[in-house]
Write a protein that holds these residues in place. Structure first.
Motif, PDB file in Angstrom:
ATOM      1  N   ILE A   8       0.855  -1.186   0.000  1.00  0.00           N
ATOM      2  CA  ILE A   8       0.000   0.000   0.000  1.00  0.00           C
ATOM      3  C   ILE A   8       0.890   1.235   0.000  1.00  0.00           C
ATOM      4  CG2 ILE A   8      -1.621   1.377   1.367  1.00  0.00           C
ATOM      5  CD1 ILE A   8      -2.840  -1.250   2.329  1.00  0.00           C
ATOM      6  N   THR A   9       0.679   2.108  -0.972  1.00  0.00           N
ATOM      7  CA  THR A   9       1.397   3.378  -1.038  1.00  0.00           C
ATOM      8  C   THR A   9       0.367   4.502  -0.994  1.00  0.00           C
ATOM      9  OG1 THR A   9       3.164   2.378  -2.355  1.00  0.00           O
ATOM     10  CG2 THR A   9       3.033   4.779  -2.345  1.00  0.00           C
ATOM     11  N   SER A  10       0.536   5.418  -0.055  1.00  0.00           N
ATOM     12  CA  SER A  10      -0.469   6.463   0.126  1.00  0.00           C
ATOM     13  C   SER A  10       0.136   7.669   0.823  1.00  0.00           C
ATOM     14  CB  SER A  10      -1.626   5.917   0.978  1.00  0.00           C
ATOM     15  OG  SER A  10      -2.568   6.935   1.305  1.00  0.00           O
ATOM     16  N   THR A  11      -0.539   8.809   0.655  1.00  0.00           N
ATOM     17  CA  THR A  11      -0.267   9.944   1.529  1.00  0.00           C
ATOM     18  C   THR A  11      -0.815   9.585   2.906  1.00  0.00           C
ATOM     19  OG1 THR A  11      -2.344  10.950   0.807  1.00  0.00           O
ATOM     20  CG2 THR A  11      -0.322  11.656  -0.323  1.00  0.00           C
ATOM     21  N   CYS A  12      -0.570  10.431   3.889  1.00  0.00           N
ATOM     22  CA  CYS A  12      -0.915  10.101   5.270  1.00  0.00           C
ATOM     23  C   CYS A  12      -1.686  11.227   5.955  1.00  0.00           C
ATOM     24  CB  CYS A  12       0.360   9.844   6.082  1.00  0.00           C
ATOM     25  SG  CYS A  12       1.450   8.586   5.397  1.00  0.00           S
ATOM     26  N   VAL A  13      -2.530  10.840   6.886  1.00  0.00           N
ATOM     27  CA  VAL A  13      -3.183  11.799   7.779  1.00  0.00           C
ATOM     28  C   VAL A  13      -2.349  11.867   9.058  1.00  0.00           C
ATOM     29  CG1 VAL A  13      -5.206  12.278   9.191  1.00  0.00           C
ATOM     30  CG2 VAL A  13      -5.489  11.382   6.866  1.00  0.00           C
ATOM     31  N   PRO A  14      -1.765  13.018   9.373  1.00  0.00           N
ATOM     32  CA  PRO A  14      -0.953  13.121  10.585  1.00  0.00           C
ATOM     33  C   PRO A  14      -1.791  13.461  11.807  1.00  0.00           C
ATOM     34  CG  PRO A  14      -0.802  15.159   9.337  1.00  0.00           C
ATOM     35  CD  PRO A  14      -1.737  14.255   8.572  1.00  0.00           C
ATOM     36  N   PHE A  59      -9.264  20.720  12.483  1.00  0.00           N
ATOM     37  CA  PHE A  59      -8.981  19.307  12.744  1.00  0.00           C
ATOM     38  C   PHE A  59      -8.603  18.625  11.443  1.00  0.00           C
ATOM     39  CE2 PHE A  59     -10.162  14.813  13.509  1.00  0.00           C
ATOM     40  CZ  PHE A  59      -9.174  14.565  14.458  1.00  0.00           C
ATOM     41  N   VAL A  60      -7.589  17.786  11.512  1.00  0.00           N
ATOM     42  CA  VAL A  60      -6.954  17.248  10.308  1.00  0.00           C
ATOM     43  C   VAL A  60      -7.912  16.478   9.388  1.00  0.00           C
ATOM     44  CG1 VAL A  60      -6.150  15.113  11.436  1.00  0.00           C
ATOM     45  CG2 VAL A  60      -4.865  16.068   9.489  1.00  0.00           C
ATOM     46  N   LEU A  61      -8.881  15.752   9.938  1.00  0.00           N
ATOM     47  CA  LEU A  61      -9.792  14.996   9.074  1.00  0.00           C
ATOM     48  C   LEU A  61     -10.741  15.902   8.292  1.00  0.00           C
ATOM     49  CD1 LEU A  61     -10.860  11.741  10.964  1.00  0.00           C
ATOM     50  CD2 LEU A  61      -8.942  12.134   9.426  1.00  0.00           C
ATOM     51  N   ASN A  62     -10.824  17.156   8.686  1.00  0.00           N
ATOM     52  CA  ASN A  62     -11.649  18.119   7.953  1.00  0.00           C
ATOM     53  C   ASN A  62     -10.842  18.912   6.926  1.00  0.00           C
ATOM     54  OD1 ASN A  62     -13.944  17.371   9.431  1.00  0.00           O
ATOM     55  ND2 ASN A  62     -13.429  18.786  11.085  1.00  0.00           N
ATOM     56  N   ILE A  71      -3.651   6.020   5.093  1.00  0.00           N
ATOM     57  CA  ILE A  71      -2.730   5.734   6.191  1.00  0.00           C
ATOM     58  C   ILE A  71      -2.871   6.827   7.248  1.00  0.00           C
ATOM     59  CG2 ILE A  71      -0.307   5.470   6.892  1.00  0.00           C
ATOM     60  CD1 ILE A  71       0.294   4.449   4.067  1.00  0.00           C
ATOM     61  N   LEU A  72      -3.117   6.413   8.488  1.00  0.00           N
ATOM     62  CA  LEU A  72      -3.162   7.332   9.623  1.00  0.00           C
ATOM     63  C   LEU A  72      -1.845   7.200  10.379  1.00  0.00           C
ATOM     64  CD1 LEU A  72      -4.707   9.213  11.628  1.00  0.00           C
ATOM     65  CD2 LEU A  72      -5.523   7.124  12.760  1.00  0.00           C
ATOM     66  N   VAL A  73      -1.178   8.329  10.622  1.00  0.00           N
ATOM     67  CA  VAL A  73       0.062   8.336  11.396  1.00  0.00           C
ATOM     68  C   VAL A  73      -0.256   8.981  12.739  1.00  0.00           C
ATOM     69  CG1 VAL A  73       2.463   9.072  11.495  1.00  0.00           C
ATOM     70  CG2 VAL A  73       1.415   8.530   9.276  1.00  0.00           C
ATOM     71  N   ALA A  74      -0.135   8.201  13.808  1.00  0.00           N
ATOM     72  CA  ALA A  74      -0.584   8.649  15.126  1.00  0.00           C
ATOM     73  C   ALA A  74       0.565   8.675  16.124  1.00  0.00           C
ATOM     74  CB  ALA A  74      -1.691   7.734  15.634  1.00  0.00           C
ATOM     75  N   GLY A  75       0.384   9.464  17.177  1.00  0.00           N
ATOM     76  CA  GLY A  75       1.385   9.538  18.230  1.00  0.00           C
ATOM     77  C   GLY A  75       1.462   8.258  19.049  1.00  0.00           C
ATOM     78  N   ARG A  76       2.418   8.227  19.934  1.00  0.00           N
ATOM     79  CA  ARG A  76       2.681   7.044  20.766  1.00  0.00           C
ATOM     80  C   ARG A  76       1.476   6.665  21.629  1.00  0.00           C
ATOM     81  NH1 ARG A  76       6.638   4.039  23.026  1.00  0.00           N
ATOM     82  NH2 ARG A  76       6.393   3.461  25.219  1.00  0.00           N
ATOM     83  N   ASN A  77       1.327   5.370  21.855  1.00  0.00           N
ATOM     84  CA  ASN A  77       0.286   4.788  22.710  1.00  0.00           C
ATOM     85  C   ASN A  77      -1.096   5.024  22.117  1.00  0.00           C
ATOM     86  OD1 ASN A  77      -0.665   3.312  24.886  1.00  0.00           O
ATOM     87  ND2 ASN A  77      -0.881   5.110  26.197  1.00  0.00           N
ATOM     88  N   LEU A 130       8.832  10.954  10.150  1.00  0.00           N
ATOM     89  CA  LEU A 130       7.664  10.882   9.265  1.00  0.00           C
ATOM     90  C   LEU A 130       6.745  12.075   9.490  1.00  0.00           C
ATOM     91  CD1 LEU A 130       6.044   9.467   7.115  1.00  0.00           C
ATOM     92  CD2 LEU A 130       5.145   7.914   8.867  1.00  0.00           C
ATOM     93  N   PHE A 131       6.488  12.412  10.752  1.00  0.00           N
ATOM     94  CA  PHE A 131       5.678  13.605  11.030  1.00  0.00           C
ATOM     95  C   PHE A 131       6.332  14.847  10.421  1.00  0.00           C
ATOM     96  CE2 PHE A 131       3.601  11.496  14.870  1.00  0.00           C
ATOM     97  CZ  PHE A 131       2.328  11.511  14.316  1.00  0.00           C
ATOM     98  N   ASP A 132       7.650  14.926  10.523  1.00  0.00           N
ATOM     99  CA  ASP A 132       8.374  16.072   9.971  1.00  0.00           C
ATOM    100  C   ASP A 132       8.226  16.136   8.457  1.00  0.00           C
ATOM    101  OD1 ASP A 132      10.268  18.323  10.352  1.00  0.00           O
ATOM    102  OD2 ASP A 132      11.630  17.053   9.187  1.00  0.00           O
ATOM    103  N   SER A 133       8.327  14.985   7.794  1.00  0.00           N
ATOM    104  CA  SER A 133       8.182  14.939   6.338  1.00  0.00           C
ATOM    105  C   SER A 133       6.794  15.384   5.910  1.00  0.00           C
ATOM    106  CB  SER A 133       8.448  13.516   5.817  1.00  0.00           C
ATOM    107  OG  SER A 133       9.787  13.138   6.002  1.00  0.00           O
TER     108      SER A 133
END
Length: 196
Positions: A8-14, A59-62, A71-77, A130-133
């Motif tokens: 899977i290759t995609s942009t990401c939601v941070p 909010f990012v989803l909006n 792809i969702l990129v999420a913080g720790r835990n 990744l978040f930085d990119s």
């Protein structure tokens, strides 16, 4: 049979927020339903909408910039708190196929796998890069290669290996849930029983 996983290759939601719990993913008031339909529209409901049901602009989803990302990129835990499977239903229902984080709550991780969402656990360094990119360029793509169990930040070329059980990997790559797997192996079970 569900949609098969391969590469899977995609942009990401941070979503660079740590300790996102299942009540934030899907608030408890939406848990009355007994099937998976409609949960995606309430993913992060209290962050996406104000008390009157209007979209929260920042909010990012909006943000239409990320509309096509799977792809969702999420913080720790990610996925801490209660063990509600509805959280994974909401993530899958929204259209996410992969969640990347540096740590997942174990029950939530299994719930994602059971709902054909691939949780990819990476190092803190890889996640921060990744978040930085994505911050520098929202069109940054990530490649998630399930057969080789690698995740690659296409902006930097950095790549990491991720772990997944052999059973769940087989199921995802072949579009099988647990029942499908048992049906697929019915003849083997019969043969084993007959050999006793």
């Amino acid at each position: 049979m569900k949609q098969k996983f391969n590469i899977i290759t995609s942009t990401c939601v941070p979503l660079p927020i740590e300790n996102v719990d299942t009540d934030q993913i899907i608030p408890a008031r939406f848990l009355k339903a007994t099937d998976k339909d409609g949960f995606g529209q309430n993913l992060f409901r209290d962050w996406r909408y104000d008390s009157e049901g209007n979209p929260v602009k920042d909010f990012v989803l909006n943000d239409p910039t990320y509309r096509d990302a799977v792809i969702l990129v999420a913080g720790r835990n990610f996925g801490s708190g209660s063990s509600r499977e509805h959280a994974a239903w909401a993530i899958a229902g929204y259209g996410f196929r992969v969640v990347i984080s540096s740590f997942f709550a174990e029950i939530h991780k299994q719930n994602e796998l059971n709902n054909f969402v691939l949780p990819v656990q990476v190092s803190e360094i890889f996640l921060a890069q990744l978040f930085d990119s994505i911050k520098k360029d929202p069109k940054t793509e990530v490649e998630v290669d399930l057969p080789n169990q690698t995740v690659t930040n296409k902006a930097t070329g950095a790549s990491e290996h991720f772990d997944i059980s052999g059973y769940k990997k087989h199921c995802l790559m072949n579009g099988l849930d647990d029942i499908d797997f048992l049906v697929e192996n019915k003849q083997k079970t019969i043969e084993w029983e007959n050999a006793l």
